[in-house]
Design a protein around this motif. Structure first.
Motif, PDB file in Angstrom:
ATOM      1  N   GLU A  85       0.860  -1.195   0.000  1.00 53.81           N
ATOM      2  CA  GLU A  85       0.000   0.000   0.000  1.00 53.81           C
ATOM      3  C   GLU A  85       0.889   1.235   0.000  1.00 53.81           C
ATOM      4  O   GLU A  85       1.843   1.310   0.777  1.00 53.81           O
ATOM      5  N   LEU A  86       0.563   2.219  -0.825  1.00 50.44           N
ATOM      6  CA  LEU A  86       1.266   3.502  -0.815  1.00 50.44           C
ATOM      7  C   LEU A  86       0.285   4.546  -0.295  1.00 50.44           C
ATOM      8  O   LEU A  86      -0.736   4.816  -0.948  1.00 50.44           O
ATOM      9  N   LEU A 111       2.321  -4.526   3.532  1.00 46.79           N
ATOM     10  CA  LEU A 111       3.364  -3.508   3.685  1.00 46.79           C
ATOM     11  C   LEU A 111       2.758  -2.158   3.344  1.00 46.79           C
ATOM     12  O   LEU A 111       2.200  -1.984   2.251  1.00 46.79           O
ATOM     13  N   SER A 112       2.829  -1.235   4.276  1.00 55.45           N
ATOM     14  CA  SER A 112       2.183   0.057   4.108  1.00 55.45           C
ATOM     15  C   SER A 112       3.221   1.167   4.169  1.00 55.45           C
ATOM     16  O   SER A 112       3.948   1.294   5.163  1.00 55.45           O
ATOM     17  N   ARG A 135       3.503  -4.193   8.240  1.00 51.87           N
ATOM     18  CA  ARG A 135       4.672  -3.345   8.487  1.00 51.87           C
ATOM     19  C   ARG A 135       4.398  -1.963   7.924  1.00 51.87           C
ATOM     20  O   ARG A 135       3.967  -1.837   6.771  1.00 51.87           O
ATOM     21  N   VAL A 136       4.646  -0.955   8.746  1.00 56.08           N
ATOM     22  CA  VAL A 136       4.506   0.430   8.289  1.00 56.08           C
ATOM     23  C   VAL A 136       5.916   0.967   8.015  1.00 56.08           C
ATOM     24  O   VAL A 136       6.784   0.913   8.886  1.00 56.08           O
ATOM     25  N   VAL A 137       6.120   1.448   6.800  1.00 57.39           N
ATOM     26  CA  VAL A 137       7.422   1.993   6.401  1.00 57.39           C
ATOM     27  C   VAL A 137       7.257   3.498   6.233  1.00 57.39           C
ATOM     28  O   VAL A 137       6.359   3.948   5.519  1.00 57.39           O
ATOM     29  N   VAL A 138       8.096   4.282   6.907  1.00 56.90           N
ATOM     30  CA  VAL A 138       7.994   5.734   6.803  1.00 56.90           C
ATOM     31  C   VAL A 138       8.846   6.207   5.620  1.00 56.90           C
ATOM     32  O   VAL A 138      10.034   5.896   5.534  1.00 56.90           O
ATOM     33  N   GLY A 139       8.200   6.929   4.697  1.00 57.04           N
ATOM     34  CA  GLY A 139       8.921   7.463   3.541  1.00 57.04           C
ATOM     35  C   GLY A 139       7.945   7.736   2.425  1.00 57.04           C
ATOM     36  O   GLY A 139       6.746   7.460   2.547  1.00 57.04           O
ATOM     37  N   THR A 140       8.458   8.294   1.350  1.00 58.70           N
ATOM     38  CA  THR A 140       7.595   8.487   0.178  1.00 58.70           C
ATOM     39  C   THR A 140       7.350   7.114  -0.464  1.00 58.70           C
ATOM     40  O   THR A 140       8.067   6.147  -0.180  1.00 58.70           O
ATOM     41  N   GLY A 141       6.376   7.080  -1.364  1.00 54.29           N
ATOM     42  CA  GLY A 141       6.104   5.833  -2.069  1.00 54.29           C
ATOM     43  C   GLY A 141       7.362   5.291  -2.728  1.00 54.29           C
ATOM     44  O   GLY A 141       7.698   4.109  -2.584  1.00 54.29           O
TER      45      GLY A 141
END
Ligand code: SAM
Length: 220
Positions: free
Chosen positions: A47-48, A72-73, A98-104
C-alpha cells in the motif's frame, strides 16, 4: 476492541460518519478492494499512503482470510505512521503489517532492496500523492515487480481524479511504447493491462471511484 480488527475499523467508520476530515477509504470503496483480495488471494500486498492505518487493518484482515502473508504500508508522514502502527497493534496485526515511513518511491526501493516484496508483487494499492501514482507504478515496473497476475488498485479516480494514471493503465502496449518514445518516463511498456473504473462513495457520501488494473501478460 483489542485484537479485533473488524471492531477497530467499525470505530474508525463511526468516527468518520460523525466528524469531517478523515480521508480513509471507508466501508464502500473498501469493500471493492476486500472483494478483490478474496478473488485474487494475494500473498503480499503493498500500500502507498497508509494514513492512520484503516485500509491496512481492513485489507490485512481480508488477506489473512485467504492465507496471505504480509501487508506492507508506506506512509510519508511520520505522525500518521505512528498512529497507524498503534491502531494496527490494537487490531492485533502488528506481526504481519509493516509500516514503512517514507515516500512511495523510497518505500518501494527499500522494500525491494531487502527482498520484502518478493520477485513480483501480487497487489498494489495506490492511495498517496496523486501525481506520484504513475511515477511509482513505473518504478515498480522497472524493478520487475509487476508481472502477469499483478493487480493494481488506485483510489480517488474522481476525487480529485488522476487522468495521467488512467491514461497510462488503459493504454495498449503500442500506445505506451509511443509515450516512451515521446520522452515520457519509461516503466515497462510491454506489460499488458486490462483496466476498469469502479464507482462507489466516500465516507462523506461524495461519489468517487477506484481503477482496478490487472496485468494479463507481457508482450514479446
Ligand atoms: C488518502 S490518505 C490514505 C488513506 C488510507 N489508505 C486509508 O484508506 O485508510 C493519503 C496518505 O498518503 C500520504 N502521502 C502523501 N504523499 C505521499 C507520498 N509521496 N508517499 C507516501 N505517502 C504519501 C499522506 O500523508 C496520507 O496519509
Amino acid at each position: 476492541m483489542r485484537g479485533n480488527s473488524a471492531k477497530v475499523c467499525e470505530a474508525i467508520d463511526a468516527f468518520a460518519r460523525s466528524h469531517t476530515g478523515l480521508v480513509n477509504i471507508g466501508e464502500l470503496k473498501g469493500a471493492i478492494v476486500t472483494d478483490l483480495i478474496a478473488k485474487h488471494k494475494p500473498s503480499v500486498m503493498l500500500e502507498l499512503g497508509g494514513y492512520i492505518g484503516y485500509s491496512a487493518i481492513l485489507f490485512r484482515n481480508a488477506l489473512r482470510q485467504v492465507g496471505g502473508k504480509r501487508f506492507l504500508s508506506v506512509e510519508k508522514n511520520p505522525l500518521f505512521a505512528a498512529v497507524a502502527a498503534s491502531l494496527i497493534d490494537l487490531a492485533g496485526l502488528r506481526d504481519t503489517v509493516r509500516v514503512v515511513v517514507g515516500t512511495g518511491a523510497e518505500g518501494i526501493r527499500r522494500l525491494h532492496a531487502e527482498g520484502s516484496l518478493g520477485t513480483q508483487v501480487d497487489m498494489v494499492f495506490f492511495d498517496h500523492h496523486k501525481p506520484s501514482y504513475t511515477h511509482d507504478l513505473k518504478l515498480c515496473e522497472r524493478l520487475g515487480l509487476v508481472g502477469k497476475g499483478t493487480v493494481l488498485v488506485a483510489d480517488n479516480m474522481i476525487l480529485p481524479g488522476n487522468p495521467k494514471y488512467a491514461a497510462y493503465v488503459r493504454a495498449s502496449v503500442g500506445e505506451k511504447q509511443q509515450m516512451a518514445a515521446g520522452g515520457e518516463e519509461v516503466g515497462n511498456p510491454n506489460l499488458q493491462y486490462v483496466s476498469r473504473f469502479v464507482q462507489n462513495y466516500e465516507p462523506s457520501g461524495d461519489q468517487d471511484a477506484v481503477e482496478i488494473t490487472e496485468c494479463t501478460g507481457i508482450a514479446a
